[in-house]
Design a protein around this motif. Structure first.
Motif, PDB file in Angstrom:
ATOM      1  N   HIS A   1      11.032   2.037  -5.906  1.00  0.00           N
ATOM      2  CA  HIS A   1       9.679   1.853  -5.381  1.00  0.00           C
ATOM      3  C   HIS A   1       9.432   0.353  -5.269  1.00  0.00           C
ATOM      4  CE1 HIS A   1       9.524   6.044  -6.566  1.00  0.00           C
ATOM      5  NE2 HIS A   1       8.507   6.168  -5.730  1.00  0.00           N
ATOM      6  N   ILE A   2       9.226  -0.091  -4.038  1.00  0.00           N
ATOM      7  CA  ILE A   2       9.233  -1.513  -3.730  1.00  0.00           C
ATOM      8  C   ILE A   2       7.940  -1.928  -3.052  1.00  0.00           C
ATOM      9  CG2 ILE A   2      10.360  -3.288  -2.325  1.00  0.00           C
ATOM     10  CD1 ILE A   2      12.986  -1.737  -2.802  1.00  0.00           C
ATOM     11  N   SER A   3       7.388  -3.040  -3.499  1.00  0.00           N
ATOM     12  CA  SER A   3       6.237  -3.624  -2.800  1.00  0.00           C
ATOM     13  C   SER A   3       6.707  -4.865  -2.050  1.00  0.00           C
ATOM     14  CB  SER A   3       5.124  -3.966  -3.784  1.00  0.00           C
ATOM     15  OG  SER A   3       5.529  -5.005  -4.658  1.00  0.00           O
ATOM     16  N   TYR A   4       6.060  -5.104  -0.900  1.00  0.00           N
ATOM     17  CA  TYR A   4       6.478  -6.211  -0.037  1.00  0.00           C
ATOM     18  C   TYR A   4       5.637  -7.465  -0.280  1.00  0.00           C
ATOM     19  CZ  TYR A   4       8.152  -2.037   2.378  1.00  0.00           C
ATOM     20  OH  TYR A   4       8.727  -0.836   2.679  1.00  0.00           O
ATOM     21  N   VAL A   5       4.393  -7.229  -0.676  1.00  0.00           N
ATOM     22  CA  VAL A   5       3.475  -8.331  -0.963  1.00  0.00           C
ATOM     23  C   VAL A   5       2.682  -7.960  -2.219  1.00  0.00           C
ATOM     24  CG1 VAL A   5       3.264  -9.073   1.446  1.00  0.00           C
ATOM     25  CG2 VAL A   5       1.696  -7.344   0.536  1.00  0.00           C
ATOM     26  N   SER A   6       1.833  -8.854  -2.667  1.00  0.00           N
ATOM     27  CA  SER A   6       1.113  -8.628  -3.921  1.00  0.00           C
ATOM     28  C   SER A   6      -0.131  -7.777  -3.714  1.00  0.00           C
ATOM     29  CB  SER A   6       0.731  -9.977  -4.540  1.00  0.00           C
ATOM     30  OG  SER A   6      -0.092 -10.703  -3.647  1.00  0.00           O
ATOM     31  N   ASP A   7       0.011  -6.593  -3.079  1.00  0.00           N
ATOM     32  CA  ASP A   7      -1.126  -5.710  -2.854  1.00  0.00           C
ATOM     33  C   ASP A   7      -1.052  -4.451  -3.693  1.00  0.00           C
ATOM     34  OD1 ASP A   7      -0.006  -4.145   0.289  1.00  0.00           O
ATOM     35  OD2 ASP A   7       0.957  -4.430  -1.652  1.00  0.00           O
ATOM     36  N   ASN A   8      -0.098  -4.394  -4.607  1.00  0.00           N
ATOM     37  CA  ASN A   8       0.076  -3.253  -5.514  1.00  0.00           C
ATOM     38  C   ASN A   8       0.390  -1.951  -4.780  1.00  0.00           C
ATOM     39  OD1 ASN A   8       0.237  -2.720  -8.293  1.00  0.00           O
ATOM     40  ND2 ASN A   8      -1.721  -1.646  -8.259  1.00  0.00           N
ATOM     41  N   ARG A   9       0.892  -2.033  -3.577  1.00  0.00           N
ATOM     42  CA  ARG A   9       1.343  -0.856  -2.843  1.00  0.00           C
ATOM     43  C   ARG A   9       2.853  -0.812  -2.905  1.00  0.00           C
ATOM     44  NH1 ARG A   9      -2.193  -0.511   2.776  1.00  0.00           N
ATOM     45  NH2 ARG A   9      -4.256  -0.301   1.813  1.00  0.00           N
ATOM     46  N   TYR A  10       3.378   0.344  -3.332  1.00  0.00           N
ATOM     47  CA  TYR A  10       4.810   0.513  -3.483  1.00  0.00           C
ATOM     48  C   TYR A  10       5.304   1.611  -2.542  1.00  0.00           C
ATOM     49  CZ  TYR A  10       4.608  -2.456  -7.585  1.00  0.00           C
ATOM     50  OH  TYR A  10       4.425  -3.525  -8.431  1.00  0.00           O
ATOM     51  N   TYR A  11       6.460   1.381  -1.984  1.00  0.00           N
ATOM     52  CA  TYR A  11       7.047   2.303  -1.026  1.00  0.00           C
ATOM     53  C   TYR A  11       8.423   2.734  -1.524  1.00  0.00           C
ATOM     54  CZ  TYR A  11       3.305   0.389   1.785  1.00  0.00           C
ATOM     55  OH  TYR A  11       2.066  -0.003   2.229  1.00  0.00           O
ATOM     56  N   SER A  12       8.735   3.991  -1.258  1.00  0.00           N
ATOM     57  CA  SER A  12       9.976   4.579  -1.762  1.00  0.00           C
ATOM     58  C   SER A  12      11.123   4.323  -0.794  1.00  0.00           C
ATOM     59  CB  SER A  12       9.797   6.088  -1.946  1.00  0.00           C
ATOM     60  OG  SER A  12      10.996   6.672  -2.447  1.00  0.00           O
ATOM     61  N   TRP A  13      12.216   3.781  -1.331  1.00  0.00           N
ATOM     62  CA  TRP A  13      13.413   3.506  -0.544  1.00  0.00           C
ATOM     63  C   TRP A  13      14.608   4.207  -1.189  1.00  0.00           C
ATOM     64  CZ3 TRP A  13      13.850   0.815   4.016  1.00  0.00           C
ATOM     65  CH2 TRP A  13      12.699   0.165   4.453  1.00  0.00           C
ATOM     66  N   TRP A  14      15.554   4.599  -0.329  1.00  0.00           N
ATOM     67  CA  TRP A  14      16.731   5.325  -0.798  1.00  0.00           C
ATOM     68  C   TRP A  14      18.010   4.591  -0.405  1.00  0.00           C
ATOM     69  CZ3 TRP A  14      16.535   9.743  -3.721  1.00  0.00           C
ATOM     70  CH2 TRP A  14      15.294  10.393  -3.808  1.00  0.00           C
ATOM     71  N   GLY A  15      19.010   4.706  -1.270  1.00  0.00           N
ATOM     72  CA  GLY A  15      20.334   4.242  -0.913  1.00  0.00           C
ATOM     73  C   GLY A  15      21.041   5.284  -0.053  1.00  0.00           C
ATOM     74  N   GLN A  16      22.230   4.941   0.400  1.00  0.00           N
ATOM     75  CA  GLN A  16      22.964   5.814   1.306  1.00  0.00           C
ATOM     76  C   GLN A  16      23.745   6.902   0.573  1.00  0.00           C
ATOM     77  OE1 GLN A  16      24.006   2.899   0.298  1.00  0.00           O
ATOM     78  NE2 GLN A  16      26.181   3.141  -0.211  1.00  0.00           N
ATOM     79  N   GLY A  17      23.873   6.757  -0.726  1.00  0.00           N
ATOM     80  CA  GLY A  17      24.582   7.749  -1.521  1.00  0.00           C
ATOM     81  C   GLY A  17      26.009   7.344  -1.804  1.00  0.00           C
ATOM     82  N   THR A  18      26.494   7.732  -2.961  1.00  0.00           N
ATOM     83  CA  THR A  18      27.894   7.478  -3.321  1.00  0.00           C
ATOM     84  C   THR A  18      28.452   8.743  -3.970  1.00  0.00           C
ATOM     85  OG1 THR A  18      29.406   5.977  -4.496  1.00  0.00           O
ATOM     86  CG2 THR A  18      27.325   6.470  -5.598  1.00  0.00           C
ATOM     87  N   GLN A  19      29.638   9.112  -3.562  1.00  0.00           N
ATOM     88  CA  GLN A  19      30.241  10.366  -4.022  1.00  0.00           C
ATOM     89  C   GLN A  19      30.850  10.190  -5.413  1.00  0.00           C
ATOM     90  OE1 GLN A  19      30.497  13.543  -2.396  1.00  0.00           O
ATOM     91  NE2 GLN A  19      31.228  14.151  -4.435  1.00  0.00           N
TER      92      GLN A  19
END
Length: 121
Positions: free
Chosen positions: A98-116
């Motif tokens: 969960h990542i925020s881009y600026v200091s607005d306390n909003r977080y967005y969910s990001w995913w990796g591509q996966g590893t077997q």
């Protein structure tokens, strides 16, 4: 904007160990909770472990005592140390952050591509 790069998967015999890494890069102001999920063939994606920005962790019952999640905030990286691996741990493992881009306390969910991860009996 943001990339999550996973590494460390592979083939291991039952009882063996693997360490997964996931490094976040790009437009990042702050990272909140980070986590590992997995998805086995024909099954839904399931939560494996989470870790807060302060280091508090939680685990699925199926991996408690065998897996350890950790993070290095300076490197924007989360790890999953997997010991005593079982064939039922075979799955594609995904990191989530969960990542925020600026200091607005909003977080967005990001995913990796996966590893077997494949555990042979």
């Amino acid at each position: 904007q943001v990339q999550l790069a996973e590494s460390g998967g592979g083939l291991v015999q039952a009882g063996g160990s693997l360490r997964l890494s996931c490094a976040a890069s790009g437009r990042i102001f702050d990272i909140g909770t980070m986590a590992w999920y997995r998805q086995a063939p024909g099954k839904q994606r399931e939560l494996v472990a989470t870790i807060s920005s302060g280091g508090s962790s939680n685990y699925a019952d199926s991996v408690k005592g065998r897996f350890t999640i950790s993070r290095d905030n300076a490197k924007n990286t989360v790890y999953l140390q997997m010991n005593s691996l079982k064939p039922e741990d075979t799955a594609v493992y995904y990191c989530n952050a969960h990542i925020s881009y600026v200091s607005d306390n909003r977080y967005y969910s990001w995913w990796g591509q996966g590893t077997q991860v494949t555990v042979s009996s």
